[in-house]
Design an enzyme around this catalytic site. Structure first.
Site, short mmCIF file in Angstrom:
data_model
loop_
_atom_site.label_atom_id
_atom_site.label_comp_id
_atom_site.label_asym_id
_atom_site.label_seq_id
_atom_site.Cartn_x
_atom_site.Cartn_y
_atom_site.Cartn_z
N ARG A 64 0.84 -1.21 0.00
CA ARG A 64 0.00 0.00 0.00
C ARG A 64 0.87 1.25 0.00
O ARG A 64 0.60 2.21 -0.72
CB ARG A 64 -0.93 -0.02 1.22
CG ARG A 64 -1.91 1.12 1.27
CD ARG A 64 -3.03 0.86 2.28
NE ARG A 64 -3.93 2.00 2.36
CZ ARG A 64 -3.99 2.83 3.39
NH1 ARG A 64 -3.23 2.63 4.45
NH2 ARG A 64 -4.83 3.84 3.39
N HIS A 68 0.92 4.10 -2.87
CA HIS A 68 0.62 5.49 -2.54
C HIS A 68 1.79 6.41 -2.89
O HIS A 68 1.58 7.57 -3.22
CB HIS A 68 0.29 5.62 -1.05
CG HIS A 68 -1.10 5.17 -0.71
ND1 HIS A 68 -1.91 5.83 0.21
CD2 HIS A 68 -1.84 4.13 -1.17
CE1 HIS A 68 -3.07 5.21 0.30
NE2 HIS A 68 -3.05 4.18 -0.52
N ASN A 96 -3.53 8.91 3.77
CA ASN A 96 -2.31 8.24 4.23
C ASN A 96 -2.22 8.10 5.75
O ASN A 96 -1.21 7.61 6.27
CB ASN A 96 -1.08 8.99 3.71
CG ASN A 96 -0.88 8.81 2.22
OD1 ASN A 96 -1.37 7.86 1.62
ND2 ASN A 96 -0.18 9.75 1.59
N HIS A 195 -5.37 -6.80 -3.00
CA HIS A 195 -6.39 -6.88 -1.95
C HIS A 195 -6.63 -8.31 -1.48
O HIS A 195 -7.57 -8.56 -0.73
CB HIS A 195 -7.71 -6.26 -2.44
CG HIS A 195 -7.66 -4.77 -2.54
ND1 HIS A 195 -8.67 -4.01 -3.07
CD2 HIS A 195 -6.70 -3.88 -2.15
CE1 HIS A 195 -8.35 -2.72 -3.02
NE2 HIS A 195 -7.15 -2.63 -2.46
N SER A 250 -8.05 -15.58 4.53
CA SER A 250 -6.81 -15.74 3.76
C SER A 250 -6.07 -14.41 3.63
O SER A 250 -5.27 -14.24 2.73
CB SER A 250 -7.16 -16.29 2.36
OG SER A 250 -6.01 -16.44 1.56
#
Length: 330
Positions: A64, A68, A96, A195, A250
């Site tokens: 992530r 970003h 953020n 994701h 998971s």
């Protein structure tokens, strides 16, 4: 003959540019630090794996953070810079606020500064550590990381919202966001596969549960049984503290299971569900149900993303500390 030779060279350059995910004039390359800091990539890998062994949630956090970083000013480690009395930096922008892993990057940078002072950029550290954290599960590198990035000297909080795709985005908005960075619909669908690990805050999808069209209704594209489960986990539409697993059961295993649950209408975010609203992206989702295809494609898309707006050559600087600009080089 001379013209034909030039055309041949141009064709080769185009092919190379496509394969590495962006025409960079040879500035980014494999083993950039081979001569200047031979153990650089090994130091990053060892340190990252040590951190992941203690915190299995780290791969999602670094993925992530890298994403970003690259979507705002390019992959220049601007997301790592701390705010100053005169400037609010990217990391203090609302999208953020929940970024984590800064301490890991700082630790790796400290080790590299001891081994090779002033050589390895924070931008490269973030790109390498992201790859290595995701790869820890497999005990082998999942994709090649081209190196040679330099660090930016500017980080502005107000630039974040307009550059980062939102979890509330529809497909046209997502497509435009990725296209503005030179990425394709295929990249959008593939990178959404990140994701499969990590968690999401309730307030980022609660509208789908409680007030989708402003009439106290539920998003009809969200599986109703799954929605009922989510309502038992979130405390209400304004819950900003509770998190739920992006890929239930998971969420610490990096795989292609995201696409399986997506096809079951169990994608958590509106931006996930949006991938099924377009024929091209929906077809891409179908193909990524094959694990081997996903891992190959993910590596290629990460290379393309990692090449967005990079600073190379004499641009930018090599920060001594990732959170602070080298003031003597401004």
């Amino acid at each position: 003959m001379k013209a034909s030779y030039i055309n041949l060279i141009l064709l080769v350059c185009i092919v190379v540019c496509i394969n590495v995910g962006g025409c960079l004039g040879g500035s980014l390359r494999k083993s950039f630090y081979k001569r200047t800091c031979p153990r650089a990539e090994q130091i990053v890998k060892d340190a990252t794996w040590n951190h992941v062994s203690a915190n299995p949630n780290l791969p999602a956090k670094l993925l992530r953070m890298h994403f970003h970083d690259c979507f705002v000013r390019g992959c220049d480690a601007s997301v790592l810079l701390s705010s100053t009395p005169n400037n609010t930096a990217e990391r203090d922008s609302f999208p953020n606020f929940s970024l984590e892993g800064f301490d890991v990057i700082d630790d790796i940078k400290e080790q590299l500064e001891k081994a090779c002072p002033g050589v390895v950029s924070c931008a490269d550290i973030l790109a390498l550590a992201t790859r290595d954290s995701v790869s820890f599960q497999f005990k082998k590198s999942l994709w090649d990381v081209l190196t040679g990035r330099r660090d930016g000297t500017v980080s502005i909080a107000n630039e974040v919202p307009g550059n980062l795709p939102s979890p509330f985005s529809n497909f046209p908005q997502l497509k435009q966001s990725f296209a503005s960075k030179g990425l394709t619909v295929q990249d959008l669908v593939v990178l959404s596969g990140a994701h499969s690990i990590g968690v999401g805050h309730c307030n980022l999808f609660s509208k789908r549960l409680y007030n989708f069209t402003g009439k106290g209704d539920q998003d009809p594209s969200l599986d109703s049984t799954y929605a009922a489960t989510l309502k038992t986990q979130c405390k209400g539409p304004d819950d900003r503290t509770t998190t739920v697993e992006l890929d239930p059961g998971s969420f610490q295993n990096f795989d292609n299971h995201f696409y399986t649950i997506l096809k079951q209408n169990k994608g958590l975010f509106q931006s996930d569900a949006a991938l099924l609203t377009n024929k091209v992206s929906s077809n891409a989702v179908q193909k990524l149900l094959k694990a081997n295809d996903f891992f190959t494609e993910f590596g290629q898309s990460m290379k393309r993303m990692g090449a967005i707006g990079v600073l190379t050559g004499t641009s930018g600087q090599i920060r001594k500390q990732c959170g602070v600009v080298n003031s003597d080089q401004l």
